[in-house]
Design an enzyme around this catalytic site. Structure first.
Site, PDB file in Angstrom:
ATOM      1  CG  HIS A 287      19.350 -29.129  35.362  1.00  0.00           C
ATOM      2  ND1 HIS A 287      19.891 -28.071  35.101  1.00  0.00           N
ATOM      3  CD2 HIS A 287      18.304 -28.548  36.084  1.00  0.00           C
ATOM      4  CE1 HIS A 287      19.670 -26.764  35.639  1.00  0.00           C
ATOM      5  NE2 HIS A 287      18.547 -27.391  36.450  1.00  0.00           N
TER       6      HIS A 287
ATOM      7  CG  ASN B  92      23.777 -22.389  38.884  1.00  0.00           C
ATOM      8  OD1 ASN B  92      24.461 -22.282  38.011  1.00  0.00           O
ATOM      9  ND2 ASN B  92      22.740 -23.434  38.769  1.00  0.00           N
TER      10      ASN B  92
ATOM     11  NE  ARG C 243      24.747 -25.638  33.383  1.00  0.00           N
ATOM     12  CZ  ARG C 243      23.764 -25.513  34.532  1.00  0.00           C
ATOM     13  NH1 ARG C 243      23.062 -24.445  34.675  1.00  0.00           N
ATOM     14  NH2 ARG C 243      23.615 -26.346  35.170  1.00  0.00           N
TER      15      ARG C 243
ATOM     16  CD  GLU D 149      20.858 -24.693  41.490  1.00  0.00           C
ATOM     17  OE1 GLU D 149      19.727 -25.179  41.899  1.00  0.00           O
ATOM     18  OE2 GLU D 149      21.067 -23.657  41.095  1.00  0.00           O
TER      19      GLU D 149
ATOM     20  CD  GLU E 215      20.661 -22.751  36.655  1.00  0.00           C
ATOM     21  OE1 GLU E 215      19.858 -22.215  37.562  1.00  0.00           O
ATOM     22  OE2 GLU E 215      20.595 -23.878  36.465  1.00  0.00           O
TER      23      GLU E 215
ATOM     24  CE1 TYR F 266      18.357 -17.947  39.077  1.00  0.00           C
ATOM     25  CE2 TYR F 266      19.620 -19.808  40.186  1.00  0.00           C
ATOM     26  CZ  TYR F 266      18.889 -19.132  38.872  1.00  0.00           C
ATOM     27  OH  TYR F 266      18.977 -19.588  37.755  1.00  0.00           O
TER      28      TYR F 266
HETATM   29  C1  FCB Z   1      17.952 -23.176  39.869  1.00  0.00           C
HETATM   30  C2  FCB Z   1      17.786 -24.585  38.778  1.00  0.00           C
HETATM   31  C3  FCB Z   1      17.210 -23.962  37.654  1.00  0.00           C
HETATM   32  C4  FCB Z   1      16.045 -23.079  37.774  1.00  0.00           C
HETATM   33  C5  FCB Z   1      16.551 -21.843  38.564  1.00  0.00           C
HETATM   34  C6  FCB Z   1      15.441 -20.745  38.765  1.00  0.00           C
HETATM   35  O1  FCB Z   1      17.917 -23.632  41.138  1.00  0.00           O
HETATM   36  O2  FCB Z   1      18.907 -25.070  38.591  1.00  0.00           O
HETATM   37  O3  FCB Z   1      16.875 -25.136  36.893  1.00  0.00           O
HETATM   38  O4  FCB Z   1      14.782 -23.710  38.321  1.00  0.00           O
HETATM   39  O5  FCB Z   1      16.894 -22.276  39.763  1.00  0.00           O
END
Ligand code: FCB
Length: 488
Positions: free
Chosen positions: A142, A315, A98, A187, A388, A317
């Site tokens: 992006h 995505n 990607r 995002e 992600e 985290y």
């Molecule tokens: C996300 C972004 C990516 C990277 C990660 C850690 O929010 O999409 O570009 O910065 O975080």
């Protein structure tokens, strides 16, 4: 979604740390295992082949905006080293990659005819990927808006949605014969609320009204782009990538429950509802009423935004645990980017004391199962791809030149086990992209954060696959191996 159900779900016990998993993930043989990057974070070559300026060029060159004054001017020099980078991907056996296209390479002014030299770079990259059996997954946006479009009003201006659709059509016309999967936006929460709300990202504006207008025009641009791409080639598979979070109330007090409802609304439902249901969530419109009356939304916009998608990118985290002003636990409370939450500035984001990555984000793999089961349970979702997931740690080569990153291996393993669990619960998760292939320019944090499974020595541009890259390569091999050799 029924608000009572949502509130009940949000006020369960605050999850504690899960035991470190030691099993290796077992994923379906056709599960896509790839890696992700983004143009401004890796390409460099910002003045090459007719590329125009983007908001990230301007922002990163503004003193005080990015750690240590870092910029993406050189980054990983991927623009010149893409063939070497694709060879590294092939060594790892990645099934997909990607990447994002830099809008200012394709349209230096953000409008008008395509810059052929800019498009040629992506043609070369895609050809190289295909020649190595790696499926290209192309993200159109992006975060690198052409600066002239920001000067004309940026995402808070409706015209930018139309400009985005034109750009999407140009890229698709050039690459649509070779690229089957397209992601419109990465995002939009970050583009809108960090870019125009808190100012922590480019273009660095701090204006809550602009941020909420930006949300709408980003989503509208997404809808127009889906329409344009479908009209040109109905077989292109197109979707959007959202950053989603489980949001948990610190306690079941009314104030904490309301804080969780608000943050879930702004972070998740403000995007999921229009895209998958064609309506903004009523409670979020209410929360934002002191900021805007949404007079910028025109008849028919939501139908455009809800255009059918072929996939949803998630995505993931971390989790948010939040409290209201009346919470009993102020001692451990910590404020985090409160200005990124218009109308909900009073909400506190709590620190649970869990292990964190170098970004200071708490590690919470079970949260991924929660996000996935929630989306699939509450929305009519197309197939889901984790576009992600990954972690920054302060990696450095050892004396023998190797980069050992056991924390990242544990992180990736835990989150891939979460995918396995979500699949077992019936969620249509079809693939996973590690963030990131390479250490890169981590936006406002510059080069201080290393997310790669491949280490980049910036002064020499030497690449060193970390032990996580080797682990991932083994996982890819065993996942795609015929079932007989997987011990089934
Ligand atoms: C996300 C972004 C990516 C990277 C990660 C850690 O929010 O999409 O570009 O910065 O975080």
């Amino acid at each position: 979604m029924n608000l009572e159900t949502a509130t009940a779900r949000l006020t369960g016990p605050v999850p504690q740390q899960a035991p470190a998993p030691d099993a290796e993930p077992r994923l379906p043989a056709d599960f896509l295992l790839g890696a992700a990057t983004a143009a401004y974070q890796i390409e460099g070559a910002v003045d090459t082949d007719g590329r125009g300026p983007s908001i990230w060029d301007t922002y990163s060159r503004t003193p005080g905006m990015v750690v240590d004054g870092h910029t993406g001017d050189v980054a990983c020099d991927h623009y010149h080293r893409y063939a070497e980078d694709v060879a590294l991907m092939a060594d790892l056996g990645l099934s997909a990659y990607r990447f994002s296209v830099s809008w200012p390479r394709v349209q230096p002014d953000g409008r008008g005819r395509a810059n052929a030299r800019g498009l040629d770079f992506y043609r070369r990259l895609v050809d190289e990927l295909l020649a190595n059996g790696i499926e290209p997954w192309l993200t159109l946006y992006h975060w690198d808006l052409p600066q002239p479009l920001e000067d004309a009003g940026g995402w808070p201006a409706r015209d930018t949605a139309h400009r985005f659709a034109d750009y999407a059509a140009l890229v698709h016309e050039a690459l649509g014969d070779r690229v089957r999967n397209i992601i419109t936006l990465n995002e939009p929460w970050c583009s809108a609320f960090l870019g125009y709300g808190s100012g922590a990202h480019a273009p660095g504006r701090r204006d809550p009204v602009a941020a909420v207008r930006a949300v709408h025009h980003l989503l509208l641009g997404h809808g127009f782009a889906v329409q344009a791409i479908r009209a040109a080639r109905p077989d292109t598979r197109v979707g959007i990538t959202l950053n989603l979070y489980p949001v948990t109330a610190y306690s079941d007090s009314k104030g904490d429950a309301d804080a969780a409802r608000r943050i879930d609304g702004l972070a998740n439902r403000l995007f999921l509802d229009p895209v998958l249901r064609g309506a903004y969530p009523a409670d979020v419109l209410g929360d934002l009423a002191p900021v805007t009356d949404f007079g910028h939304v025109r008849d028919g916009d939501l139908a455009v935004i809800a255009a059918r998608m072929d996939h949803l990118g998630v995505n993931y985290y971390t989790r948010y645990v939040v409290a209201g002003p009346d919470s009993d636990q102020p001692a451990s409370a910590q404020w985090r980017a409160p200005s990124a939450w218009p109308g909900s500035e009073h909400v506190r984001f709590l620190d649970r004391g869990l292990p964190r990555t170098a970004m200071d984000w708490e590690i919470d793999a079970p949260g991924l199962v929660e996000v996935l089961t929630r989306v699939a349970g509450e929305y009519p979702t197309p197939p889901i791809y984790i576009t992600e997931n990954g972690a920054a740690f302060p990696d450095e080569p050892a004396a023998d030149g190797q980069v050992r990153d056991p924390d990242r291996v544990a992180y990736l393993r835990a989150h891939l086990l979460a995918c396995q669990e979500a699949i077992a619960r019936g969620v249509p998760v079809r693939g996973y992209f590690v963030w990131s292939l390479l250490d890169n320019f981590e936006w406002a944090r510059g080069y201080s954060q290393r997310f790669g499974i491949i280490y980049v020595d910036y002064p020499t541009q030497r690449r060193i696959p970390k032990s996580s890259a080797r682990w991932y390569a083994d996982l890819i091999r065993s996942t795609s191996a015929p079932t007989s050799s997987r011990g089934e």
